[in-house]
Design an enzyme around this catalytic site. Sequence first.
Site, PDB file in Angstrom:
ATOM      1  N   LYS A  35      48.390  -1.550  14.354  1.00  0.00           N
ATOM      2  CA  LYS A  35      47.452  -2.245  15.243  1.00  0.00           C
ATOM      3  C   LYS A  35      46.267  -2.785  14.446  1.00  0.00           C
ATOM      4  CE  LYS A  35      48.384   0.110  19.596  1.00  0.00           C
ATOM      5  NZ  LYS A  35      47.730   0.659  20.783  1.00  0.00           N
ATOM      6  N   ARG A  39      44.912  -6.680  13.919  1.00  0.00           N
ATOM      7  CA  ARG A  39      43.522  -7.128  14.087  1.00  0.00           C
ATOM      8  C   ARG A  39      43.085  -7.988  12.907  1.00  0.00           C
ATOM      9  NH1 ARG A  39      39.236  -2.588  16.246  1.00  0.00           N
ATOM     10  NH2 ARG A  39      40.094  -2.347  18.354  1.00  0.00           N
TER      11      ARG A  39
END
Length: 176
Positions: A35, A39
């Site tokens: 994750k 980003r």
Amino acid sequence: IKEAGNVKRFLPSEFGSDVERVHTVDPAATLYAGKLSLRRLIEAEGIPHTYVCCNGFAETYLPSIGDVTAVGAGPPSDKITVLGDGDAKAVFVVEKDIATYTVRAVDDPRTLNKILYMRPPANIVSHNELISMWERKAGRTFQIVRIPEAGLLKLIKGTSIIDPVPRHVYGVRTWL
């Protein structure tokens, strides 16, 4: 997304803890690393975004009174499991509120390329406080089974995200 040219704002499905601030062990650490790399890619590509960090879903964790080993089972009848000493604080937000603020964030220029944190002060409680509130409301006490951090790490060690250890246990460093 960038090539499509018609995306005004990207809100990755990141609901929960802030992946840059959570401290976990594998297999959750690997999940959060993925994750986090997404980003960095979004930011490097200049894609307009808002990350939503809403913490614990109230309807997921509160029916079991925060017992992550019994998520989905409803309120315990007599025994509850506490990870660590139970004094660390966690945040619980109602899903309807999460949806409302997420939808509003889409058109709010203040949230462009930012992290939207949902942390209502009244919803920040420790596991011990949550248990105490429930005991007062129910008029009875629970037998508390404590799993110290070392015991939890031993339970998690060598498992994968698909093993039968409840998935909610992997990210419980919030409670420790």
